[in-house]
Design a protein around this motif. Structure first.
Motif, PDB file in Angstrom:
ATOM      1  N   ALA A 123     -11.252  -4.196  10.528  1.00 48.51           N
ATOM      2  CA  ALA A 123     -10.065  -3.833   9.749  1.00 48.51           C
ATOM      3  C   ALA A 123     -10.116  -2.395   9.237  1.00 48.51           C
ATOM      4  O   ALA A 123     -11.116  -1.965   8.667  1.00 48.51           O
ATOM      5  CB  ALA A 123      -9.891  -4.795   8.584  1.00 48.51           C
ATOM      6  N   LYS A 124      -9.027  -1.694   9.468  1.00 47.77           N
ATOM      7  CA  LYS A 124      -8.861  -0.337   8.963  1.00 47.77           C
ATOM      8  C   LYS A 124      -7.584  -0.202   8.134  1.00 47.77           C
ATOM      9  O   LYS A 124      -7.368   0.791   7.458  1.00 47.77           O
ATOM     10  CB  LYS A 124      -8.824   0.655  10.124  1.00 47.77           C
ATOM     11  CG  LYS A 124     -10.123   0.679  10.926  1.00 47.77           C
ATOM     12  CD  LYS A 124     -10.154   1.797  11.914  1.00 47.77           C
ATOM     13  CE  LYS A 124     -11.395   1.848  12.778  1.00 47.77           C
ATOM     14  NZ  LYS A 124     -12.502   1.041  12.480  1.00 47.77           N
ATOM     15  N   ILE A 125      -6.741  -1.238   8.197  1.00 46.65           N
ATOM     16  CA  ILE A 125      -5.461  -1.251   7.479  1.00 46.65           C
ATOM     17  C   ILE A 125      -5.318  -2.606   6.795  1.00 46.65           C
ATOM     18  O   ILE A 125      -5.634  -3.638   7.380  1.00 46.65           O
ATOM     19  CB  ILE A 125      -4.283  -1.051   8.460  1.00 46.65           C
ATOM     20  CG1 ILE A 125      -4.369   0.335   9.124  1.00 46.65           C
ATOM     21  CG2 ILE A 125      -2.934  -1.227   7.764  1.00 46.65           C
ATOM     22  CD1 ILE A 125      -3.417   0.521  10.287  1.00 46.65           C
ATOM     23  N   ILE A 126      -4.840  -2.578   5.551  1.00 47.99           N
ATOM     24  CA  ILE A 126      -4.519  -3.810   4.830  1.00 47.99           C
ATOM     25  C   ILE A 126      -3.012  -3.994   4.884  1.00 47.99           C
ATOM     26  O   ILE A 126      -2.257  -3.038   4.664  1.00 47.99           O
ATOM     27  CB  ILE A 126      -4.940  -3.746   3.348  1.00 47.99           C
ATOM     28  CG1 ILE A 126      -6.409  -3.413   3.190  1.00 47.99           C
ATOM     29  CG2 ILE A 126      -4.634  -5.069   2.661  1.00 47.99           C
ATOM     30  CD1 ILE A 126      -6.781  -3.133   1.742  1.00 47.99           C
ATOM     31  N   GLU A 127      -2.588  -5.228   5.149  1.00 48.70           N
ATOM     32  CA  GLU A 127      -1.162  -5.529   5.216  1.00 48.70           C
ATOM     33  C   GLU A 127      -0.803  -6.588   4.187  1.00 48.70           C
ATOM     34  O   GLU A 127      -1.497  -7.590   4.055  1.00 48.70           O
ATOM     35  CB  GLU A 127      -0.794  -6.017   6.617  1.00 48.70           C
ATOM     36  CG  GLU A 127       0.692  -6.269   6.793  1.00 48.70           C
ATOM     37  CD  GLU A 127       1.041  -6.497   8.247  1.00 48.70           C
ATOM     38  OE1 GLU A 127       1.216  -5.488   8.972  1.00 48.70           O
ATOM     39  OE2 GLU A 127       1.112  -7.668   8.652  1.00 48.70           O
ATOM     40  N   PHE A 128       0.284  -6.330   3.481  1.00 50.03           N
ATOM     41  CA  PHE A 128       0.855  -7.260   2.516  1.00 50.03           C
ATOM     42  C   PHE A 128       2.225  -7.671   3.050  1.00 50.03           C
ATOM     43  O   PHE A 128       3.010  -6.811   3.435  1.00 50.03           O
ATOM     44  CB  PHE A 128       1.087  -6.589   1.155  1.00 50.03           C
ATOM     45  CG  PHE A 128      -0.124  -5.972   0.528  1.00 50.03           C
ATOM     46  CD1 PHE A 128      -0.829  -6.650  -0.442  1.00 50.03           C
ATOM     47  CD2 PHE A 128      -0.548  -4.696   0.892  1.00 50.03           C
ATOM     48  CE1 PHE A 128      -1.942  -6.080  -1.051  1.00 50.03           C
ATOM     49  CE2 PHE A 128      -1.653  -4.110   0.300  1.00 50.03           C
ATOM     50  CZ  PHE A 128      -2.358  -4.812  -0.674  1.00 50.03           C
ATOM     51  N   ARG A 129       2.523  -8.952   3.034  1.00 54.03           N
ATOM     52  CA  ARG A 129       3.845  -9.435   3.431  1.00 54.03           C
ATOM     53  C   ARG A 129       4.442 -10.123   2.210  1.00 54.03           C
ATOM     54  O   ARG A 129       3.926 -11.146   1.760  1.00 54.03           O
ATOM     55  CB  ARG A 129       3.741 -10.390   4.620  1.00 54.03           C
ATOM     56  CG  ARG A 129       3.291  -9.648   5.860  1.00 54.03           C
ATOM     57  CD  ARG A 129       3.176 -10.539   7.065  1.00 54.03           C
ATOM     58  NE  ARG A 129       2.975  -9.712   8.245  1.00 54.03           N
ATOM     59  CZ  ARG A 129       3.621  -9.866   9.375  1.00 54.03           C
ATOM     60  NH1 ARG A 129       4.504 -10.832   9.514  1.00 54.03           N
ATOM     61  NH2 ARG A 129       3.381  -9.066  10.387  1.00 54.03           N
ATOM     62  N   CYS A 130       5.516  -9.543   1.675  1.00 53.38           N
ATOM     63  CA  CYS A 130       6.106 -10.010   0.419  1.00 53.38           C
ATOM     64  C   CYS A 130       7.592 -10.296   0.609  1.00 53.38           C
ATOM     65  O   CYS A 130       8.320  -9.472   1.168  1.00 53.38           O
ATOM     66  CB  CYS A 130       5.982  -8.931  -0.659  1.00 53.38           C
ATOM     67  SG  CYS A 130       4.349  -8.200  -0.857  1.00 53.38           S
TER      68      CYS A 130
END
Length: 172
Positions: A123-130
């Motif tokens: 992982a190099k990117i964090i993703e949030f789904r809101c």
């Protein structure tokens, strides 16, 4: 095994035997959780709470890790690395808190520790789904430095309101 986040915050693996406690906090927080999480309606007895847990911890998704959140010694919610996409190096996070634990900066403190939680992954990117009306989760994503990178229109109906899903990302 647990991960100490702060003096009063720790994570521990979510397991099937947590069903009674998960059901209890879902019941106590049904209104606030139900506004943003369609699964809340289906968690209404021990068996459905076990199913909620098992569906997540046994999702089979790459890099999936599910934790219960303890705040001041009380089970107060769930935090997850829902999946890690190895092709895009994106880790999708998920979380929820009981009504009585909200507003204490718990999730922001957990998010601050995500780089160490993900250190041995791709992982190099964090993703949030809101959901678009979930102001608290959007605030957490923005506070972490994430930017809106996309939306999925008409994603889900919660409480008879169709909402779009906002996708936020931040580089680790």
């Amino acid at each position: 095994m647990h991960i100490q986040i702060a003096e009063h915050i720790k994570l521990a693996r979510l397991v099937e035997s947590d069903a009674a406690d998960i059901l209890k906090i879902v019941n106590l927080s049904r209104e606030s959780l139900g506004a943003f999480f369609p699964w809340v309606e289906g968690v209404n007895n021990i068996e459905s709470a076990k199913k909620y847990i098992l569906d997540r911890v046994n999702s089979g998704l790459n890099g999936s890790r599910w934790f219960k959140i303890y705040y001041k010694g009380n089970l107060s919610g769930v935090f997850a690395v829902k999946s890690i996409c190895p092709e895009l190096n994106i880790a999708e996070l998920g979380y929820w808190l009981s009504s009585d634990a909200q507003g204490n900066g718990i999730i922001s403190q957990v998010i601050a520790r995500v780089p160490s939680i993900l250190k041995n992954t791709s992982a190099k990117i964090i993703e949030f789904r809101c959901l678009e009306q979930n102001e608290a989760s959007i605030k957490i994503a923005l506070k972490s430095g994430a930017s809106l990178v996309g939306t999925i229109p008409n994603f889900v109906s919660v409480n008879n309101t169709i909402q779009q899903l906002n996708i936020y990302q931040v580089t680790l």
